[in-house]
Design an enzyme around this catalytic site. Structure first.
Site, PDB file in Angstrom:
ATOM      1  CG  ASP A 326      22.851  -4.853  16.756  1.00 11.82           C
ATOM      2  OD1 ASP A 326      24.083  -4.835  16.918  1.00 11.82           O
ATOM      3  OD2 ASP A 326      22.067  -4.895  17.714  1.00 11.82           O
TER       4      ASP A 326
HETATM    5  C1  BGC Z   1      24.507  -5.052  20.105  1.00 12.39           C
HETATM    6  C2  BGC Z   1      24.601  -3.572  19.856  1.00 12.39           C
HETATM    7  C3  BGC Z   1      26.036  -3.149  19.808  1.00 12.39           C
HETATM    8  C4  BGC Z   1      26.731  -3.946  18.731  1.00 12.39           C
HETATM    9  C5  BGC Z   1      28.186  -3.565  18.552  1.00 12.39           C
HETATM   10  C6  BGC Z   1      25.382  -5.854  19.179  1.00 12.39           C
HETATM   11  O1  BGC Z   1      25.474  -7.158  19.592  1.00 12.39           O
HETATM   12  O2  BGC Z   1      23.170  -5.452  19.957  1.00 12.39           O
HETATM   13  O3  BGC Z   1      23.908  -2.875  20.850  1.00 12.39           O
HETATM   14  O4  BGC Z   1      26.133  -1.778  19.593  1.00 12.39           O
HETATM   15  O5  BGC Z   1      26.672  -5.310  19.071  1.00 12.39           O
HETATM   16  O6  BGC Z   1      28.966  -4.012  19.579  1.00 12.39           O
END
Ligand code: BGC
Length: 854
Positions: A326
């Site tokens: 993530d």
């Molecule tokens: C979130 C994810 C997301 C990623 C990319 C993160 O902050 O937890 O769900 O896909 O950002 O934007």
């Protein structure tokens, strides 16, 4: 040795669904994906049968396993330098930030040097092509970039939020949303979507519950498969397929105290039995990528957890795509205090996190460790192989660019799909007759005067729902717009109050995804004055419709945990003031998460849970209010009476001191006191999982099982259904309607205690007035197994209680005995008993605040 095709092989059928009308057959997972054939070890013990959870899994995505692709990967890998290999494991956001901060680097240069494998948040063909041209024309090996984006509930065509889509209990609806989204995303140069999120969410305090499929592993697994199928269409090389990314692995939704990013602490048994199931379903459906989660699990941060990322995901499940961290999660491992930068990067890579999203750590600290031998080059190679495989499967080497066309706007056809999906998401929570008026819903076609009141009624941004990147609030038809078109001058409107009070509202408006914030200059609204104005128009009207909720933008979704679950700002006060006029009130709840509606449930005769409906918000709510569409949605998450009940879910474990009966008052005796209960609130949900009313009535016959007793060994032979549960469902009202028929089981005697109820089947059934349909559900190992104390998937001699009905309180019951001896007793088909009216609405109307305790 026994073979098992998959852990949870059956989904549910779609009835009266988006793409096809009623199909009564229960939908087999094997029809969606090619079943994998993996060997699971079976161990026979004298009186029980176990199948090991620890197995060597086969490849889940056949395309990624193809010889041709793997040969191309190997030949490319041989040509790569260590730096170029590391480049493939690096992802940057060259657009806006979807985390606390983004790297600001010279991306053109890095791409030309082959030091970037992927980008996120770069949207639009001209933008993605810009970087792709550099990769394909200037980098030494011409390896295309893969572009990822959060496509959470539609891309340009914004659908209801995922929790709302889960309320359809219609996998075909999810599949359709994913398919439309894939086409729109692909046209914008996006070939990889960070969806579906299938984290089991049992705590409404956690803001990301809106992105989930709710509290139940069976429902969530069925939807997980559908989302993956819709995005990938079984063929990543299709021009309009995108690689899906199931997230957040693992157990992100179980954050302690519902506080986002917080640690998770749970038994491995619960992890396997509940939380891992939907991710596994997505893997079995061939999902190409997996995203790690921010949380730790039992002390090990998920982004550096070899147990979940290697042992379970790769070895047991046979996942053959790649894993991305993530946002910033690799670098944030330092905050988990498990080592310095180089150490945590090594731990993450070795555990199985193949790509570093915006951590800028793989890019900076891996090369040295590979050179010194601290990280075996084979570990890096394996990560690169996995990433390249997906790029080849998507056809990016052969078709790296996207045709630049006019910017996409939702077409009338897609608007119609969005409206149909939104219609299916609506859950009618309550529709009690009002004295002298009768049922308020559906509204009669010839209304005199209607007062539409509330801050959600005309708020396009918040009706669109949290977490849209390409969505445009201008495309949203608000409730006010839809009802004005229908009612003209008969519609009176007042905002009533803000979504938040005072300065909070101004502060929230100022926050943007780019990380900057400013306090809006708009004057702070005077809630007291606007409430008084709303009361005035309510007095003039025949009926008042209140559109209330919470600000979806920045108070729902990521980093949006709450310690209270009521309406925000002065909305509750507004509601109470309008109800006090004595006018008939219909409450429309517009929020992505389960809110606490206790006062409303006790005082408002009609309540519609409309979630965050997306661009078709107004038309869909209008469809339900005026009865153009009969509501059919069912809750995918329990609605609490009080926030203190969270985490709240129907599949509770037994306790030695169960609380029975009426818990609405303080205990009056020792037996009432020394039970598992609250002193100041009931245990049950205000509106339980699976709940949802219709404008017609459905009745259920006594369900039957076609075999009364089955020897346990029969479940080991294959994973086809061993028994069938049948039930007659009748539309006993006078209008057509769709019922979500739900099957629950309880294992009444097991070596490890089992939940009081578990969903193990569902299907949508469209019925004409007076029509009866015989509905069947298969039961086999997949539905009846559980993990024993040795963490083996098991079935044991026992009796399963079985209920079929329209929600998790279903009362129509039968049972199935699993016996030790191998002799098969003659099947006994239970007589179909009298029709049992399982419509709990009448119970609700008798005891408005107590909704039929189990
Ligand atoms: C979130 C994810 C997301 C990623 C990319 C993160 O902050 O937890 O769900 O896909 O950002 O934007």
């Amino acid at each position: 040795m026994l073979t098992v095709e998959h852990e949870s092989s059956r989904g549910a059928s779609g009835g009266n669904t988006i793409r096809t009308l009623l199909t009564q057959t229960v939908y087999h997972f094997s029809e969606m994906i090619k079943p994998r054939v993996s060997a699971l070890c079976a161990v026979f013990l004298p009186f029980l049968m176990c199948i090991s959870a620890v197995t060597a899994g086969g490849a889940q995505n056949a395309q990624l396993a193809s010889k041709e692709i793997n040969a191309r990967v190997e030949s490319l890998l041989k040509q790569m330098t260590t730096e170029e290999k590391i480049g493939q494991t690096v992802q940057y956001s060259a657009g806006f930030a979807t985390g606390p901060s983004a790297s600001k680097l010279t991306y053109d240069e890095l791409v030309a040097q082959g030091r970037v494998g992927s980008m996120l948040n770069v949207v639009g063909a001209e933008h993605t092509n810009h970087y792709q041209h550099i990769a394909m024309e200037k980098s030494r090996l011409r390896i295309p970039l893969i572009f990822g984006l959060d496509v959470i509930h539609g891309h340009h065509t914004t659908f209801p939020v995922p929790l709302a889509i889960a309320a359809t209990w219609d996998p075909e609806a999810a599949e359709t949303v994913a398919r439309v989204s894939a086409r729109e995303a692909r046209a914008d140069g996006i070939n990889w979507v960070f969806s579906p999120m299938v984290d089991i969410a049992r705590d409404a305090r956690w803001g990301r519950i809106i992105e989930s499929n709710g509290e139940d592993p069976y429902l969530s697994s069925a939807l997980a498969r559908a989302w993956v199928k819709g995005y990938q269409q079984g063929d990543l090389s299709n021009a309009d397929s995108v690689a899906a990314c199931v997230k957040h692995f693992a157990a992100y939704g179980a954050a302690i105290a519902g506080r986002d990013y917080n640690a998770v602490d749970m038994s491995e048994l619960t992890l396997r039995q509940i939380y891992l199931k939907p991710y596994h379903a997505a893997v079995e459906a061939g999902v190409a990528t997996v995203m790690t989660s921010f949380n730790s699990i039992n002390g090990v941060p998920a982004t550096a957890d070899p147990f979940t990322l290697t042992q379970i995901l790769r070895k047991e499940w046979g996942f053959n795509g790649f894993v991305v961290s993530d946002w910033g999660a690799v670098a944030e491992l330092k905050n988990h205090a498990i080592g310095d930068g180089p150490t945590v990067a090594r731990k993450a890579l070795e555990a199985g996190t193949d790509m570093d999203m915006e951590g800028n750590l793989y890019a900076t600290v891996i090369a040295e460790q590979v050179r010194s031998g601290k990280i075996p080059e084979s570990v890096l190679d394996e990560a690169v192989r996995r990433i390249l495989r997906v790029k080849f499967a998507l056809g990016l080497f052969d078709h790296p660019f996207t045709d630049v066309g006019p910017r996409y706007e939702p077409t009338p056809e897609r608007r119609a799909i969005a409206r149909k999906v939104a219609d299916e998401t609506m859950v009618l929570l309550k529709n009690d007759p009002m004295e002298g008026v009768g049922n308020l819903l559906p509204l009669p076609p010839k209304m005199k005067t209607v007062a539409l009141i509330g801050p959600m009624a005309d708020d396009a941004l918040n009706l669109e729902g949290a977490w849209t990147v390409a969505g445009n609030p201008k495309n949203v038809i608000t409730l006010k717009a839809a009802l004005t078109q229908r009612l003209g001058e008969k519609l009176l409107y007042a905002r009533g109050c803000g979504l938040l009070s005072g300065k909070d509202e101004a502060a929230l408006k100022g926050i943007t995804f780019t990380g900057t914030s400013s306090v809006s200059n708009q004057p702070i609204s005077d809630d007291q004055k606007s409430i008084a104005a709303a009361v005035e128009i309510a007095r003039k009207a025949d009926v008042a419709i209140l559109a209330l909720g919470e600000p979806t933008n920045w108070m729902e979704g990521e980093a949006s945990s709450r310690t209270t679950l009521g309406f925000t700002g002065a909305q509750e006060q507004l509601l109470e003031a309008v109800v006090a006029t004595g006018k008939p009130v219909i409450l429309v709840v517009l929020a992505g998460r389960p809110l606490e509606l206790k006062w409303a449930a006790g005082h408002v005769p009609a309540i519609l849970e409309a979630w965050s409906p997306g661009i078709a918000a107004g038309p869909a709510v209008e469809d339900i209010l005026f009865g153009d569409v009969n509501p059919s949605g069912k809750l995918p998450a329990s609605l609490p009476r009080a926030v203190g009940q969270e985490p709240l879910y129907y599949a509770q474990m037994p306790t030695g001191r169960p609380a029975r009966g009426d818990l609405s008052h303080m205990p009056r005796s020792a037996p009432e006191k020394f039970v598992s209960r609250y002193m100041d609130e009931e245990n049950s949900a205000l509106f339980p999982f699976g709940w949802g009313l219709s404008y017609t009535r459905f009745s259920y016959s006594q369900p039957t099982v076609d075999r009364a007793e089955i020897p346990v060994h029969q479940f080991a032979q294959d994973h086809k259904p061993v028994a069938t549960v049948g039930v007659d469902v009748k539309n006993s009202g006078s209008i057509a309607g769709t019922e979500v028929v739900q099957l629950y089981i309880r294992n009444t005697s097991a070596s490890v205690e089992q939940p009081l109820r578990e969903l193990k089947g569902f299907t949508r059934v469209a019925l004409a007035p007076g029509e009866t349909r015989h509905v069947t559900f298969p039961l086999g190992f997949d539905e009846l197994n559980f993990y024993n104390a040795e963490l083996k998937k098991t079935m044991e001699p026992t009796t399963y209680d079985i209920w079929v009905g329209g929600n998790s309180l279903a009362t129509a019951a039968t049972s199935l005995k699993i016996i030790e001896e191998k002799s098969i007793k003659r099947s006994r088909i239970g007589a179909r008993g009298q029709m049992v009216d399982a419509h709990i609405a009448f119970c609700n109307s008798l005891r408005p605040n107590h909704l039929c305790n189990r």
